[in-house]
Design a protein around this motif. Sequence first.
Motif, short mmCIF file in Angstrom:
data_model
loop_
_atom_site.label_atom_id
_atom_site.label_comp_id
_atom_site.label_asym_id
_atom_site.label_seq_id
_atom_site.Cartn_x
_atom_site.Cartn_y
_atom_site.Cartn_z
N TYR A 67 19.33 -45.63 -20.07
CA TYR A 67 20.43 -46.12 -18.94
C TYR A 67 20.38 -48.05 -19.03
N GLN A 68 18.72 -48.39 -19.16
CA GLN A 68 19.02 -49.49 -18.91
C GLN A 68 20.07 -50.45 -20.71
N THR A 69 19.53 -50.00 -21.43
CA THR A 69 20.48 -50.32 -22.18
C THR A 69 21.77 -50.45 -22.20
N SER A 70 22.60 -49.06 -22.09
CA SER A 70 23.70 -48.88 -22.16
C SER A 70 24.74 -49.48 -20.87
N ALA A 71 23.40 -49.73 -19.61
CA ALA A 71 24.36 -50.82 -18.84
C ALA A 71 24.61 -52.35 -18.93
N ARG A 72 23.21 -52.31 -20.10
CA ARG A 72 23.58 -53.78 -20.32
C ARG A 72 24.67 -54.23 -21.67
N ALA A 73 25.20 -52.99 -22.02
CA ALA A 73 26.07 -53.27 -23.01
C ALA A 73 26.81 -53.60 -22.50
N GLY A 74 27.76 -54.62 -23.19
CA GLY A 74 29.39 -54.46 -23.20
C GLY A 74 29.78 -54.55 -24.71
N LEU A 75 30.54 -56.02 -24.86
CA LEU A 75 31.36 -55.56 -25.76
C LEU A 75 30.04 -56.12 -26.94
N ASN A 97 33.51 -59.54 -21.77
CA ASN A 97 32.35 -58.33 -19.96
C ASN A 97 32.65 -58.33 -19.53
N ILE A 98 32.68 -60.44 -19.04
CA ILE A 98 32.24 -60.97 -17.37
C ILE A 98 33.82 -60.17 -17.18
N GLN A 139 28.99 -57.96 -16.97
CA GLN A 139 28.83 -59.65 -16.90
C GLN A 139 28.26 -59.99 -15.39
N PRO A 140 27.37 -58.88 -14.95
CA PRO A 140 27.27 -59.59 -12.85
C PRO A 140 27.18 -60.89 -12.55
N ASN A 141 26.33 -61.67 -14.02
CA ASN A 141 25.49 -63.30 -12.23
C ASN A 141 26.42 -64.26 -13.21
N ALA A 142 28.26 -64.05 -13.19
CA ALA A 142 29.11 -64.89 -13.45
C ALA A 142 29.01 -66.15 -12.43
N CYS A 143 29.29 -67.24 -12.82
CA CYS A 143 29.23 -68.40 -11.11
C CYS A 143 31.06 -68.57 -11.61
N GLY A 144 31.96 -69.06 -10.37
CA GLY A 144 32.99 -69.27 -10.30
C GLY A 144 34.04 -69.07 -10.16
N THR A 145 35.39 -68.98 -10.74
CA THR A 145 36.30 -68.20 -10.06
C THR A 145 37.07 -67.21 -11.35
N CYS A 146 36.93 -65.44 -10.87
CA CYS A 146 37.32 -65.33 -11.89
C CYS A 146 37.55 -63.57 -11.18
N GLN A 147 39.42 -63.67 -11.97
CA GLN A 147 40.06 -62.53 -11.02
C GLN A 147 40.50 -61.73 -11.64
N VAL A 148 40.75 -60.48 -12.00
CA VAL A 148 41.23 -59.68 -12.67
C VAL A 148 42.21 -58.88 -12.26
N VAL A 205 36.41 -60.35 -10.01
CA VAL A 205 35.03 -59.42 -10.31
C VAL A 205 33.59 -59.72 -11.10
N THR A 206 33.54 -61.14 -10.38
CA THR A 206 32.46 -61.68 -10.37
C THR A 206 31.42 -61.34 -9.33
N GLU A 207 31.72 -60.59 -8.20
CA GLU A 207 31.57 -60.01 -7.48
C GLU A 207 31.64 -58.62 -6.97
N LEU A 208 31.64 -58.41 -8.02
CA LEU A 208 31.96 -55.98 -8.03
C LEU A 208 30.60 -55.91 -8.66
N ARG A 209 30.28 -55.19 -7.69
CA ARG A 209 28.41 -54.45 -8.54
C ARG A 209 28.07 -53.21 -8.23
N GLY A 210 27.82 -52.49 -8.89
CA GLY A 210 27.45 -51.08 -9.02
C GLY A 210 28.64 -50.34 -9.05
N ARG A 211 28.65 -49.12 -8.85
CA ARG A 211 30.60 -48.14 -8.75
C ARG A 211 31.21 -48.56 -8.68
N ALA A 212 31.79 -49.29 -7.31
CA ALA A 212 32.31 -50.41 -7.80
C ALA A 212 33.13 -51.32 -8.91
#
Lengths: 416, 217
Positions: free
Chosen positions: A406-414, B45-46, B51-60, B65-72
């Motif tokens: 889970y930890q690996t896949s959650a970090r994984a991207g491209l 990834n962003i 990639q959740p910890n990006a700063c700045g404007t990124c709209q897709v 998208v930088t404000e999205l977390r978890g299930r969203a």
Amino acid sequence: MLMTLATRSLWHRRWPVLLIILSLCLALTAALSVERIKTLAKTGFEQSLSGVDLIVGAPGGDVQTLLYTVFHLGEPTQNLSLQPLTELIEQLPVAWWTPIALGDSHRGYRVIATQANFFEHVQSAGKRPIELATGRIFSAPPEVVLGHQVAASLGYSLGDQIVLQHGTAELGRQHDDLPFEVVGILAPTGTPNDQAVFTSLEGFGLIHAGWIGGKTQFSARDILASIKSTDQLRPKTVTAAYIGLKSRLDVFTVQRAIEDDTGQPLDAVLPAVALAKLWNLVGLTDRLFTVISGVLMSIAFLSLITMSLSNIDSRRREMSLLRLVGAPPKTILLLLALEAVLISLASGIIALALVTGVEWAAGRWLSDAIGISATLRWPNLLEWCVLGGAILASVLSIGPAAIQLYQTSARAGLTR
Amino acid sequence: MSIYVDNLSVSLGPRTLSFPRIDLATGSTALLTGPSGCGKSTLLNILSALQPNACGTCQVAGTAVTELRGRAADRFRAENIGMISQTLDLIGYLNAYQNVQLGVQFQSTAKRDKAVQSLDSDALFDRLGLTGANLTGPVSKLSVGQQQRVAVARALAGQPAVILADEPTSALDPESTAAFIQLLLENLDRQRQTLLMVSHDHGLSEFMDHRIEMSTC
């Protein structure tokens, strides 16, 4: 889709998965077998004496009374006078009763002298009536009926003559002046009665009538020829008596009446209670079985954890991809849990089928050996618990691997 | 606009990556180039909310998208992003149909129903030149070229707003590369889908509307 993913993934990794299933299956088979053997052993033990509500014997404790009357172990502290015992019991609300006299043996097997009604009321394991495999019940002396195991191990058949031995020690004197004829052989009962030689009280009285000072003073054959009625041969003392009550509700009243009798000191023992006490005394085996099951299951689940962890690398990419297409982490965990459930379920079903099949196939042997009819049946509550526990444990055992994935896949991207 | 990036940066341990301004309209295509390690894949990834910890404007597709977390974030990715990468990212033991099905599996019920209703896998496979391939067997048994087409089919199946391609042609010869790009562009819904492709191959820019150079590392 999750089920498709799980089944396809398991099929894709079928050889390691088969090894896991095999290992779990073996552990579960062992655990279920141990559980069934334990249940069968306990059932067999508890049914060592069926159909009897009370055993009357000399004072000495209920377990000791049970040991020498039922299990043919040890000796009574004293005998009971038959006449006052008869008078006492006939005043009580009993449906039937039969005295038993012990003390003689034949080639290591105890002789039980009793009445013919013993075979009508005392039951085999499984509460089945005692049945004759061949022949008939003894009538006039000198006749004996052999327990199944006695006949089988000593190779006796109907019409054979056997000599009873005074006492139970191996070098006891023989009552060789009057051999007894085998007139019946019992079917297996699954109780200690399979290892007993039965004769009538009169037969027992006959061989002891001329026995004075440890020697034969008068030939039993001569005594038999001289008596007018075999009733004259009834012994004056017996070892114990089995009692069946008209109503089981009276059991404590009758027990108290017997123990309070002032004629002679008596103990009245409830066989079920004494058997349970005795099982608890020998219950170390019971606990040992449980420990063995636990150890086997633990080893199997440790191997499951090891195999799951060693599989992580090959599955990282798969899990990353699922995350890329939007699978939430709980789906990843669900997928891994589903795979674990499928593996343990398959192992459980195979183990259950194996144990049931073996039990069914060994049914005849079990019936002969311990008198328990092993029939096809649903697992009992404890067995369901073992299977449920196995499923739960297998889900928990993928925990360390699941967390890593889970930890690996959650970090994984491209970037991989 | 479909992709809008401005003043975007992300910290990866002691290192901070900054990204160029990007402004891609819906239906446009762009090639993202740059030296290895400058953050091209990190940008993808962003953009895909991985990639959740990006700063700045990124709209897709209108979402920050930088404000999205978890299930969203997962739901956003399932419904708006189609991924194609050099490693193809197919599940080898599933067949082509099941891999394509994955492309819509994790969308919201409404969007998935709509996508499934309009999804004609056979027609899509035909358009992608997969006629005659054994599409019911494990996808790992297909040739690399066929697997690439299945990966495109999966990326398109969910009708995402944006297709992100990470060096999808790196293993192909120039002729196959040109054919693959043509195939991909032909099958994009140019009214609705935006393509951002990462590649070291500057020659691919002739197929694209824009070229974005990431030179700063």
